[in-house]
Motif scaffolding. Structure first.
Motif, PDB file in Angstrom:
ATOM      1  N   TYR A  85       0.859  -1.185   0.000  1.00 35.53           N
ATOM      2  CA  TYR A  85       0.000   0.000   0.000  1.00 35.53           C
ATOM      3  C   TYR A  85       0.896   1.236   0.000  1.00 35.53           C
ATOM      4  O   TYR A  85       1.777   1.367   0.859  1.00 35.53           O
ATOM      5  CB  TYR A  85      -0.901  -0.034   1.240  1.00 35.53           C
ATOM      6  CG  TYR A  85      -1.748   1.201   1.435  1.00 35.53           C
ATOM      7  CD1 TYR A  85      -2.507   1.728   0.390  1.00 35.53           C
ATOM      8  CD2 TYR A  85      -1.801   1.835   2.678  1.00 35.53           C
ATOM      9  CE1 TYR A  85      -3.280   2.862   0.581  1.00 35.53           C
ATOM     10  CE2 TYR A  85      -2.586   2.968   2.872  1.00 35.53           C
ATOM     11  CZ  TYR A  85      -3.310   3.478   1.819  1.00 35.53           C
ATOM     12  OH  TYR A  85      -4.083   4.595   2.004  1.00 35.53           O
ATOM     13  N   MET A  86       0.710   2.120  -0.981  1.00 41.61           N
ATOM     14  CA  MET A  86       1.496   3.350  -1.064  1.00 41.61           C
ATOM     15  C   MET A  86       0.871   4.378  -0.132  1.00 41.61           C
ATOM     16  O   MET A  86      -0.294   4.764  -0.313  1.00 41.61           O
ATOM     17  CB  MET A  86       1.507   3.910  -2.493  1.00 41.61           C
ATOM     18  CG  MET A  86       2.086   2.984  -3.556  1.00 41.61           C
ATOM     19  SD  MET A  86       3.719   2.330  -3.170  1.00 41.61           S
ATOM     20  CE  MET A  86       4.688   3.842  -3.035  1.00 41.61           C
ATOM     21  N   THR A  87       1.616   4.850   0.852  1.00 36.79           N
ATOM     22  CA  THR A  87       1.063   5.782   1.834  1.00 36.79           C
ATOM     23  C   THR A  87       2.184   6.584   2.494  1.00 36.79           C
ATOM     24  O   THR A  87       3.280   6.041   2.720  1.00 36.79           O
ATOM     25  CB  THR A  87       0.263   5.000   2.918  1.00 36.79           C
ATOM     26  OG1 THR A  87      -0.191   5.910   3.918  1.00 36.79           O
ATOM     27  CG2 THR A  87       1.084   3.912   3.573  1.00 36.79           C
ATOM     28  N   PRO A  88       1.943   7.869   2.793  1.00 38.24           N
ATOM     29  CA  PRO A  88       3.015   8.663   3.397  1.00 38.24           C
ATOM     30  C   PRO A  88       3.434   8.172   4.790  1.00 38.24           C
ATOM     31  O   PRO A  88       4.527   8.495   5.246  1.00 38.24           O
ATOM     32  CB  PRO A  88       2.432  10.083   3.465  1.00 38.24           C
ATOM     33  CG  PRO A  88       0.980   9.962   3.198  1.00 38.24           C
ATOM     34  CD  PRO A  88       0.755   8.672   2.472  1.00 38.24           C
ATOM     35  N   ILE A 130       4.493   1.443   1.989  1.00 36.91           N
ATOM     36  CA  ILE A 130       5.689   2.146   1.531  1.00 36.91           C
ATOM     37  C   ILE A 130       5.385   3.605   1.220  1.00 36.91           C
ATOM     38  O   ILE A 130       4.390   3.921   0.566  1.00 36.91           O
ATOM     39  CB  ILE A 130       6.294   1.446   0.289  1.00 36.91           C
ATOM     40  CG1 ILE A 130       6.724   0.020   0.655  1.00 36.91           C
ATOM     41  CG2 ILE A 130       7.474   2.244  -0.269  1.00 36.91           C
ATOM     42  CD1 ILE A 130       7.301  -0.779  -0.498  1.00 36.91           C
ATOM     43  N   SER A 131       6.278   4.481   1.694  1.00 34.25           N
ATOM     44  CA  SER A 131       6.232   5.909   1.389  1.00 34.25           C
ATOM     45  C   SER A 131       7.430   6.226   0.506  1.00 34.25           C
ATOM     46  O   SER A 131       8.492   5.637   0.674  1.00 34.25           O
ATOM     47  CB  SER A 131       6.334   6.700   2.690  1.00 34.25           C
ATOM     48  OG  SER A 131       6.687   8.048   2.419  1.00 34.25           O
ATOM     49  N   ILE A 132       7.282   7.173  -0.430  1.00 38.74           N
ATOM     50  CA  ILE A 132       8.464   7.547  -1.217  1.00 38.74           C
ATOM     51  C   ILE A 132       9.147   8.788  -0.637  1.00 38.74           C
ATOM     52  O   ILE A 132      10.098   9.295  -1.216  1.00 38.74           O
ATOM     53  CB  ILE A 132       8.175   7.710  -2.726  1.00 38.74           C
ATOM     54  CG1 ILE A 132       7.194   8.843  -2.998  1.00 38.74           C
ATOM     55  CG2 ILE A 132       7.695   6.403  -3.322  1.00 38.74           C
ATOM     56  CD1 ILE A 132       7.299   9.370  -4.429  1.00 38.74           C
ATOM     57  N   GLY A 133       8.677   9.284   0.501  1.00 34.39           N
ATOM     58  CA  GLY A 133       9.354  10.410   1.127  1.00 34.39           C
ATOM     59  C   GLY A 133       8.409  11.171   2.037  1.00 34.39           C
ATOM     60  O   GLY A 133       7.197  10.976   1.978  1.00 34.39           O
ATOM     61  N   ASP A 134       8.993  12.025   2.855  1.00 36.81           N
ATOM     62  CA  ASP A 134       8.198  12.745   3.853  1.00 36.81           C
ATOM     63  C   ASP A 134       7.508  13.967   3.277  1.00 36.81           C
ATOM     64  O   ASP A 134       7.889  15.110   3.579  1.00 36.81           O
ATOM     65  CB  ASP A 134       9.094  13.139   5.039  1.00 36.81           C
ATOM     66  CG  ASP A 134       9.509  11.925   5.844  1.00 36.81           C
ATOM     67  OD1 ASP A 134       8.891  10.856   5.678  1.00 36.81           O
ATOM     68  OD2 ASP A 134      10.457  12.054   6.647  1.00 36.81           O
ATOM     69  N   TYR A 135       6.545  13.729   2.422  1.00 41.34           N
ATOM     70  CA  TYR A 135       5.696  14.778   1.848  1.00 41.34           C
ATOM     71  C   TYR A 135       4.440  14.061   1.393  1.00 41.34           C
ATOM     72  O   TYR A 135       4.448  12.841   1.221  1.00 41.34           O
ATOM     73  CB  TYR A 135       6.380  15.478   0.668  1.00 41.34           C
ATOM     74  CG  TYR A 135       7.124  14.521  -0.223  1.00 41.34           C
ATOM     75  CD1 TYR A 135       8.503  14.307  -0.067  1.00 41.34           C
ATOM     76  CD2 TYR A 135       6.446  13.788  -1.192  1.00 41.34           C
ATOM     77  CE1 TYR A 135       9.172  13.396  -0.850  1.00 41.34           C
ATOM     78  CE2 TYR A 135       7.117  12.875  -1.982  1.00 41.34           C
ATOM     79  CZ  TYR A 135       8.481  12.684  -1.805  1.00 41.34           C
ATOM     80  OH  TYR A 135       9.143  11.777  -2.575  1.00 41.34           O
ATOM     81  N   VAL A 136       3.356  14.815   1.217  1.00 41.54           N
ATOM     82  CA  VAL A 136       2.096  14.174   0.864  1.00 41.54           C
ATOM     83  C   VAL A 136       1.762  14.447  -0.605  1.00 41.54           C
ATOM     84  O   VAL A 136       1.742  15.597  -1.046  1.00 41.54           O
ATOM     85  CB  VAL A 136       0.954  14.649   1.783  1.00 41.54           C
ATOM     86  CG1 VAL A 136      -0.368  14.018   1.375  1.00 41.54           C
ATOM     87  CG2 VAL A 136       1.276  14.304   3.236  1.00 41.54           C
ATOM     88  N   LEU A 137       1.545  13.371  -1.349  1.00 37.59           N
ATOM     89  CA  LEU A 137       1.133  13.460  -2.752  1.00 37.59           C
ATOM     90  C   LEU A 137      -0.396  13.383  -2.816  1.00 37.59           C
ATOM     91  O   LEU A 137      -1.032  12.963  -1.853  1.00 37.59           O
ATOM     92  CB  LEU A 137       1.729  12.300  -3.538  1.00 37.59           C
ATOM     93  CG  LEU A 137       3.252  12.173  -3.505  1.00 37.59           C
ATOM     94  CD1 LEU A 137       3.691  10.825  -4.049  1.00 37.59           C
ATOM     95  CD2 LEU A 137       3.878  13.309  -4.293  1.00 37.59           C
ATOM     96  N   SER A 138      -0.956  13.735  -3.969  1.00 38.49           N
ATOM     97  CA  SER A 138      -2.431  13.673  -4.058  1.00 38.49           C
ATOM     98  C   SER A 138      -2.939  12.249  -4.176  1.00 38.49           C
ATOM     99  O   SER A 138      -4.120  12.002  -4.001  1.00 38.49           O
ATOM    100  CB  SER A 138      -2.971  14.492  -5.228  1.00 38.49           C
ATOM    101  OG  SER A 138      -1.993  15.186  -5.877  1.00 38.49           O
TER     102      SER A 138
HETATM  103  N1  ADE Z   1       0.570   8.842  -1.157  1.00 40.33           N
HETATM  104  C1  ADE Z   1       0.526  10.110  -0.735  1.00 40.33           C
HETATM  105  N2  ADE Z   1       1.726  10.543  -0.355  1.00 40.33           N
HETATM  106  C2  ADE Z   1       2.585   9.506  -0.534  1.00 40.33           C
HETATM  107  C3  ADE Z   1       3.971   9.312  -0.312  1.00 40.33           C
HETATM  108  N3  ADE Z   1       4.757  10.266   0.181  1.00 40.33           N
HETATM  109  N4  ADE Z   1       4.495   8.108  -0.602  1.00 40.33           N
HETATM  110  C4  ADE Z   1       3.725   7.111  -1.090  1.00 40.33           C
HETATM  111  N5  ADE Z   1       2.411   7.238  -1.315  1.00 40.33           N
HETATM  112  C5  ADE Z   1       1.844   8.409  -1.046  1.00 40.33           C
END
Ligand code: ADE
Length: 225
Positions: A85-88, A130-138
């Motif tokens: 699951y992609m998530t911050p 998994i997060s790709i970094g410390d910021y929030v994507l849409s």
């Molecule tokens: N969805 C929203 N922000 C994300 C992030 N930083 N990495 C992975 N999924 C995301």
């Protein structure tokens, strides 16, 4: 390797797989990437995939049922090493995690949207967050594309020169050393003499030293691990 991506916005995700290295990897049958539109797993006329939060609060929550239907269908067809699951708030993607995932046979990647998914999706199905970094994507789509790129380029045969992934930045916790090609001199800047010496052990030593100095200057945190 097979990657199944579950998304509400397949059109946002497709182009990275239609160009360059990822496209070639797919054409060479080194990896299969399949997109699943969550709306195809809804049961109502409106193709609803989200709803208000119980307990109140801003932001919609993705429904468990369409996600369950999609994942259950896929799991009936084959075994999966991981359901991601992609998530911050997940584990931050680092080279080591990409290396591990590149050894998988089959993975599912679920892209979140809005506030995220109903907690029961995470409790019932997800094996890695998994997060790709410390910021929030849409949404999770761009993160999923980044994750897939980092994994697919490690699959043997995907990169032309097998050794080139091994000499990437981060593979040994060091950033890559500087690299040069023609011309030998440009606007007064000369290519270091050692690179013309033909002494490959010495060149290798120079590269290691440059990588170390470069890392010490830019990312001293990498040297601490
Ligand atoms: N969805 C929203 N922000 C994300 C992030 N930083 N990495 C992975 N999924 C995301």
């Amino acid at each position: 390797m097979r990657i199944d991506i579950i998304t509400v916005l397949p059109e946002l995700l497709k182009s990275p797989f239609e160009a360059s290295i990822l496209k070639r990897a797919i054409e060479a049958n080194l990896v299969e990437v399949h997109f699943h539109n969550l709306r195809d797993y809804t049961t109502d006329n409106y193709k609803t995939i989200d709803d208000y939060q119980f307990g109140g609060g801003a932001g919609m929550v993705m429904l468990v049922e369409p996600i369950d239907k999609c994942i259950t269908k896929l799991k009936a067809e084959r075994e999966y090493d991981d359901i991601i699951y992609m998530t911050p708030d997940g584990e931050t993607l680092k080279q080591g995690l990409a290396n591990t995932l590149s050894l998988s046979e089959n993975i599912i990647i679920l892209c979140g949207h809005y506030k995220g998914v109903d907690q029961r999706v995470r409790d019932l199905f997800i094996t890695k967050e998994i997060s790709i970094g410390d910021y929030v994507l849409s949404g999770g789509e761009l993160g999923a594309a980044v994750l897939c790129d980092s994994i697919i380029r490690l699959i043997p045969g995907v990169l032309g020169n097998e050794t080139s992934a091994l000499t990437d930045s981060f593979q040994d916790n060091l950033l890559a050393p500087p690299i040069y090609t023609r011309p030998r001199e440009y606007k007064g800047l000369k290519v270091p003499e050692i690179l013309f010496s033909g002494n490959f052990p010495e060149i290798e030593k120079w590269r290691e030293n440059q990588a170390f100095e470069h890392t010490k200057e830019r990312r001293p945190d990498l040297l601490e691990d």
